[in-house]
Write a protein that holds these residues in place. Structure first.
Motif, mmCIF file in Angstrom:
data_model
loop_
_atom_site.group_PDB
_atom_site.id
_atom_site.type_symbol
_atom_site.label_atom_id
_atom_site.label_comp_id
_atom_site.label_asym_id
_atom_site.label_seq_id
_atom_site.Cartn_x
_atom_site.Cartn_y
_atom_site.Cartn_z
ATOM 1 N N LEU A 577 0.827 -1.214 0.000
ATOM 2 C CA LEU A 577 0.000 0.000 0.000
ATOM 3 C C LEU A 577 0.859 1.262 0.000
ATOM 4 O O LEU A 577 0.544 2.249 -0.672
ATOM 5 C CB LEU A 577 -0.924 -0.008 1.220
ATOM 6 C CG LEU A 577 -2.088 -1.015 1.174
ATOM 7 C CD1 LEU A 577 -2.761 -1.107 2.541
ATOM 8 C CD2 LEU A 577 -3.105 -0.608 0.107
ATOM 9 N N LYS A 578 1.922 1.245 0.766
ATOM 10 C CA LYS A 578 2.809 2.419 0.809
ATOM 11 C C LYS A 578 3.479 2.642 -0.534
ATOM 12 O O LYS A 578 3.648 3.788 -0.974
ATOM 13 C CB LYS A 578 3.869 2.237 1.898
ATOM 14 C CG LYS A 578 3.317 2.347 3.313
ATOM 15 C CD LYS A 578 4.409 2.084 4.335
ATOM 16 C CE LYS A 578 3.859 2.139 5.755
ATOM 17 N NZ LYS A 578 4.907 1.850 6.771
ATOM 18 N N LYS A 579 3.871 1.532 -1.201
ATOM 19 C CA LYS A 579 4.561 1.642 -2.484
ATOM 20 C C LYS A 579 3.640 2.190 -3.558
ATOM 21 O O LYS A 579 4.069 2.929 -4.461
ATOM 22 C CB LYS A 579 5.124 0.283 -2.893
ATOM 23 C CG LYS A 579 6.015 0.359 -4.115
ATOM 24 C CD LYS A 579 6.754 -0.960 -4.349
ATOM 25 C CE LYS A 579 7.732 -0.833 -5.503
ATOM 26 N NZ LYS A 579 8.490 -2.087 -5.728
ATOM 27 N N THR A 580 2.343 1.837 -3.468
ATOM 28 C CA THR A 580 1.364 2.296 -4.477
ATOM 29 C C THR A 580 0.607 3.530 -4.001
ATOM 30 O O THR A 580 -0.391 3.910 -4.625
ATOM 31 C CB THR A 580 0.359 1.165 -4.772
ATOM 32 O OG1 THR A 580 -0.333 0.818 -3.566
ATOM 33 C CG2 THR A 580 1.062 -0.061 -5.333
ATOM 34 N N ARG A 581 1.070 4.112 -2.934
ATOM 35 C CA ARG A 581 0.440 5.304 -2.372
ATOM 36 C C ARG A 581 -1.034 5.058 -2.062
ATOM 37 O O ARG A 581 -1.898 5.872 -2.326
ATOM 38 C CB ARG A 581 0.602 6.509 -3.299
ATOM 39 C CG ARG A 581 2.057 6.912 -3.496
ATOM 40 C CD ARG A 581 2.194 8.176 -4.304
ATOM 41 N NE ARG A 581 3.602 8.553 -4.437
ATOM 42 C CZ ARG A 581 4.036 9.626 -5.078
ATOM 43 N NH1 ARG A 581 3.154 10.451 -5.657
ATOM 44 N NH2 ARG A 581 5.324 9.893 -5.162
ATOM 45 N N ASN A 588 -1.317 -0.805 -11.591
ATOM 46 C CA ASN A 588 -0.276 -0.385 -10.637
ATOM 47 C C ASN A 588 -0.813 -0.211 -9.226
ATOM 48 O O ASN A 588 -0.248 0.529 -8.412
ATOM 49 C CB ASN A 588 0.398 0.913 -11.088
ATOM 50 C CG ASN A 588 1.122 0.760 -12.412
ATOM 51 O OD1 ASN A 588 1.715 -0.296 -12.696
ATOM 52 N ND2 ASN A 588 1.077 1.810 -13.232
ATOM 53 N N GLY A 589 -1.931 -0.898 -8.913
ATOM 54 C CA GLY A 589 -2.479 -0.846 -7.560
ATOM 55 C C GLY A 589 -1.865 -1.942 -6.702
ATOM 56 O O GLY A 589 -1.141 -2.828 -7.177
ATOM 57 N N ALA A 590 -2.166 -1.893 -5.391
ATOM 58 C CA ALA A 590 -1.590 -2.852 -4.456
ATOM 59 C C ALA A 590 -2.059 -4.262 -4.751
ATOM 60 O O ALA A 590 -1.302 -5.230 -4.595
ATOM 61 C CB ALA A 590 -1.966 -2.449 -3.023
ATOM 62 N N ALA A 591 -3.339 -4.430 -5.198
ATOM 63 C CA ALA A 591 -3.862 -5.773 -5.502
ATOM 64 C C ALA A 591 -3.074 -6.397 -6.644
ATOM 65 O O ALA A 591 -2.741 -7.594 -6.613
ATOM 66 C CB ALA A 591 -5.354 -5.691 -5.846
ATOM 67 N N GLU A 592 -2.775 -5.566 -7.646
ATOM 68 C CA GLU A 592 -1.989 -6.070 -8.772
ATOM 69 C C GLU A 592 -0.585 -6.444 -8.309
ATOM 70 O O GLU A 592 -0.032 -7.463 -8.729
ATOM 71 C CB GLU A 592 -1.935 -5.008 -9.873
ATOM 72 C CG GLU A 592 -1.176 -5.469 -11.133
ATOM 73 C CD GLU A 592 -1.114 -4.385 -12.179
ATOM 74 O OE1 GLU A 592 -0.029 -3.773 -12.308
ATOM 75 O OE2 GLU A 592 -2.138 -4.144 -12.846
ATOM 76 N N LEU A 593 0.001 -5.599 -7.422
ATOM 77 C CA LEU A 593 1.346 -5.865 -6.925
ATOM 78 C C LEU A 593 1.385 -7.149 -6.101
ATOM 79 O O LEU A 593 2.343 -7.938 -6.174
ATOM 80 C CB LEU A 593 1.835 -4.677 -6.079
ATOM 81 C CG LEU A 593 3.286 -4.687 -5.647
ATOM 82 C CD1 LEU A 593 4.216 -4.641 -6.862
ATOM 83 C CD2 LEU A 593 3.588 -3.492 -4.746
ATOM 84 N N LEU A 594 0.305 -7.390 -5.316
ATOM 85 C CA LEU A 594 0.238 -8.602 -4.475
ATOM 86 C C LEU A 594 -0.281 -9.810 -5.238
ATOM 87 O O LEU A 594 -0.275 -10.940 -4.718
ATOM 88 C CB LEU A 594 -0.655 -8.330 -3.257
ATOM 89 C CG LEU A 594 -0.122 -7.289 -2.258
ATOM 90 C CD1 LEU A 594 -1.209 -6.907 -1.268
ATOM 91 C CD2 LEU A 594 1.082 -7.853 -1.516
#
Length: 614
Positions: A577-581, A588-594
Motif C-alpha cells: 500500500l505504501k509503495k502504491t500510495r 499499478n495498484g496494491a492488488a496487482e502488486l500482491l
C-alpha cells in the motif's frame, strides 16, 4: 569726653545684663569713675586664673571668651564680662581677648563698693538684678537637671541598644585608640577591657591595612556607613580568629574625630553557604553522572562471563578496597562502579564521577583537587575539587589511563595518606574517599612503557574486575536490546517492538565495536524511526552485508505461529500500500502488486484493521 558719648556710654551701661534695671542717676554716678580703654585686635584683656578687681562693658568691637583652643562665646557691644570680680576676689574662670579693635568701660571694684555703701537705691537695684539672675540660674539649673535626666534616660536606652546588639560595635579615635565597645565586641576581641588599646592590633595584617587605609584616606570626611569592601579577620586576645563583614563611619568635630566600626561574624553563614554549595555541587555532579551513565537499566546478565563480574562486585562492595575496572569502551564500566557504590556501606554518600580523558590537562588538577582564589589566571574564586565533594563517599575515575603523569603522585598520596593540597594552597586537606578507577587500556603495559606510574598501577589494581565485551556475552545482547526497546518506546510514546528470531540473529551477528553504548544509540534510533511497531533492522544495523542471508536462513528454519503469520501478512500488505500510495485496485495498484483480487485485498485490509494514515 563729649556729652553725646557720655550719654551713649551710660545708655550702654544701663542696658548691659548686669546693670539692667538700675536707675539712671546711679548709672551716671557709676560712670563718673569708669575708665574707657581701647584694645587692638588680638590683645588679651585678662587671662584665666588671674585675680580680678574690675568688670568690663563693651562699647564697641568684639571679644572672645576662651580656654586654650576652645572658644566658649563671642561678646559684642553692650555685653559685660568679669562682673563677679566686683564682689569677690576669686580667680578668673576664662581668658578674654579681642577679636577686633575694641573699646570697653572698665569699672573697678573699689568704686563700685563705694557707690554701694553711699547709695541705698543703687545697692537695692544691684541686689534686685542679682536676685533676678539667681532666679534665672535656678531655672537654668532646673532645666539642666531635667535635661540631665533626659540625657541619662537616653544614654541608658543607647547603652541598652549598643550592649544588646549582636553585632560588635567598636569606636576608636583618629589615633586608632579604642574609646568604646559593646559586649559583642568584647566577645570577639576576647578582652573585657580593650579601651585605649590600638584597634589595629586585633586584626590580621591584611585587614588592619584595609581599615588604616580607609581611616587615613583624604576623602574620609564623607565617611558615612561605608561598607568594608572585604571580609576582615579579627584575632582575639586568646588568638581566636573570626571572619567578619562590616561598616565604618566617622563622627566628631574639628577638635576630636571618632570612627565607629560595626562588625558581624559571618562564619556560621559561610559554613552554611559552603554546605549549600557543597550539596549543590554534589547534586550537579550526580545529575551529570546519571546523564553520562550508559542508562538506568541496571546490569542485565545471563552470560557466565558477566555473571562472574557481578559475583566480584558482590565480594568487593562491602569493603573499602580500591577497584580497577577493565573493559572496552562502552561495556558498562560505569554501571559496575555504580553497582559497587550502591551495595557498599557508603551508599548514603555521593558517588562523584570524573572522566580523566575528557578534561584538558591544564584543568584536571583543579577539577580533582580544587584551587584557591588567584591560584592561576581565571581563578576568580575558591573551588572545591571533586575529591572533597566525594568525602565519605566514592569517587569514580573513568579513563584513569589518560591522567597526566605529573598528577599521578598526588593521586598516589591520596590513596596512601588520604590527603591532598588544593592548587595554590599550602593547606593540607584530609578526606575519606573510596576510589574506583576504570580504563580500556592495558595499564600494566603502559607502566612498562613509562606512560603510567608503576607504583600507582599496583595501588589501583588491588581488586581488578574485567567487564566482557558485548560480542562475547551471547544472549545478553538480545536481552539488553529488548529492555532498551521497552524503555525508549515508553519515553518516545511508540509501540513496543518484540524482537523476532530473525531480528535476534541480526543483532547477535554484529560485532558491536562500541559495545553496550553503541547498542543503546542504535536502539534509540530504531525506536525513533519505527512505524506501527515495525523496525527494519537491516537498515539500522551498520555493515549489514550478508545479513539478509542470515535472516533468510532464520526465517526458513522457523515455523511461524498464527499471530506471527498475521503480523507478517499485515506488514506485507502495508509495504504494498505504501509503495502504491494506497491505491488498492486498478493498474499499478496494491492488488496487482500482491497478485490478488482487489475484493480480497479490501477484505484483508478490513480484517487486519489497516488504517490509512492522515
Amino acid at each position: 569726653m563729649s556729652d553725646t558719648n557720655s550719654k551713649k556710654h551710660i545708655r550702654i551701661l544701663s542696658n548691659s545684663p548686669f546693670f539692667n534695671g538700675v536707675s539712671s542717676e546711679s548709672m551716671e554716678e557709676l560712670y563718673k569713675n569708669a575708665t574707657e580703654i581701647s584694645y587692638i585686635k588680638g590683645e588679651t584683656i585678662f587671662k584665666k586664673g588671674s585675680v580680678g578687681d574690675s568688670m568690663y562693658v563693651i562699647i564697641n568691637g568684639k571679644v572672645k571668651v576662651f580656654e586654650k583652643d576652645h572658644v566658649y562665646d563671642i561678646l559684642s557691644e553692650g555685653d559685660c564680662f568679669g562682673e563677679y570680680a566686683l564682689i569677690d576676689n576669686e580667680s578668673r574662670s576664662a581668658s578674654i581677648a579681642t577679636v577686633e579693635k575694641t573699646n570697653v568701660l572698665k569699672i573697678e571694684r573699689k568704686h563700685f563698693l563705694d557707690l554701694m555703701s553711699k547709695s541705698i537705691a543703687f545697692a537695692q537695684s544691684i541686689l534686685a538684678v542679682m536676685v533676678k539672675r539667681h532666679r534665672e540660674l535656678d531655672t537654668i539649673q532646673e532645666s539642666l537637671a531635667s535635661s540631665k535626666q533626659i540625657i541619662e534616660v537616653s544614654n541608658s536606652k543607647m547603652n541598652g541598644l549598643i550592649n544588646g546588639a549582636m553585632d560588635a560595635i567598636i569606636m576608636f579615635d583618629d589615633k586608632f585608640k579604642i574609646v568604646l565597645t559593646n559586649a559583642s565586641a568584647n566577645k570577639i576581641l576576647e578582652n573585657d577591657d580593650p579601651l585605649q588599646r590600638n584597634v589595629l592590633f586585633f586584626f590580621d595584617d591584611e585587614s588592619a591595612d584595609l581599615i588604616e587605609n580607609i581611616v587615613s584616606n583624604k576623602t574620609r570626611d564623607s565617611l558615612t556607613n561605608k561598607y568594608l569592601p572585604n571580609i576582615v579577620k579579627v584575632i582575639g586576645s586568646q588568638d581566636k580568629e573570626t571572619l567578619n563583614e562590616g561598616t565604618i563611619s566617622k563622627s566628631g568635630n574639628e577638635q576630636e574625630t571618632f570612627f565607629t566600626l560595626i562588625l558581624r561574624n559571618i562564619e556560621e553563614r559561610l559554613i552554611a553557604e559552603d554546605t549549600i554549595n557543597l550539596l549543590t555541587k554534589q547534586t550537579e555532579y550526580l545529575e551529570e553522572e546519571i546523564k553520562e551513565l550508559t542508562s538506568s537499566y541496571g546490569i542485565i546478565a545471563e552470560d557466565e562471563l558477566m555473571k562472574s563480574a557481578i559475583n566480584l562486585i558482590h565480594q568487593v562492595a562491602k569493603t573499602d578496597a580500591t577497584v580497577l575496572i577493565h573493559g572496552e569502551t562502552g561495556t558498562g564500566k560505569e554501571l559496575v562502579a555504580r553497582a559497587i557504590h550502591k551495595e557498599s556501606n557508603r551508599n548514603d554518600k555521593p558517588l562523584i564521577r570524573i572522566n580523566c580523558g575528557a578534561i584538558p590537562t591544564n584543568l584536571i588538577e583543579s577539577e580533582l583537587f580544587g584551587h584557591k582564589k588567584g591560584a592561576f589566571t581565571g581563578a576568580a574564586a575558591d573551588r572545591k575539587g571533586r575529591f572533597l565533594l566525594a568525602d565519605k563517599g566514592t569517587i569514580f575515575l573513568d579513563e584513569i589511563g589518560e591522567m597526566p603523569l605529573e598528577l599521578q603522585p598526588k593521586l598516589l598520596r591520596i590513596i596512601q595518606e588520604g590527603e591532598f593540597d588544593p592548587v595554590g594552597s599550602s593547606e593540607t586537606i584530609k578526606v575519606d574517599v573510596r576510589i574506583i578507577a576504570a580504563t580500556h587500556r592495558n595499564l600494566y603495559e603502559f607502566s612498562k612503557e613509562g606512560k603510567f606510574r608503576e607504583d600507582l598501577y599496583y595501588r589501583l589494581n588491588v581488586f581488578p574486575i574485567e567487564v566482557p565485551a558485548l560480542r562475547d556475552r551471547g544472549d545478553d545482547i538480545c536481552l539488553i536490546a529488548q529492555e532498551m526497546i521497552q524503555q525508549f518506546s515508553k519515553k518516545l510514546n511508540k509501540h513496543i517492538v518484540t524482537l523476532s528470531d530473525s531480528d535476534k540473529a541480526l543483532l547477535e551477528a554484529y560485532n558491536w565495536p562500541g559495545n553496550v553504548r553503541e547498542l543503546q544509540n542504535l536502539i534509540e534510533r530504531a525506536v525513533i524511526v519505527s512505524q506501527n511497531g515495525i523496525i527494519n533492522w537491516q537498515a539500522i544495523i551498520p555493515n549489514n552485508s550478508d545479513k539478509s542471508e542470515i535472516q533468510k536462513e532464520a526465517c526458513q528454519e522457523k515455523i511461524l505461529t498464527s499471530k506471527e503469520f498475521l503480523a507478517l501478512e499485515k506488514s506485507n500488505i502495508l509495504k504494498a500500500l505504501k509503495k502504491t500510495r494506497w491505491k488498492v485496485s486498478g493498474k499499478n495498484g496494491a492488488a496487482e502488486l500482491l497478485q490478488i483480487p482487489p475484493t480480497t485485498l479490501a477484505s484483508r485490509i478490513k480484517a487486519l484493521k489497516i488504517d490509512r494514515p492522515l
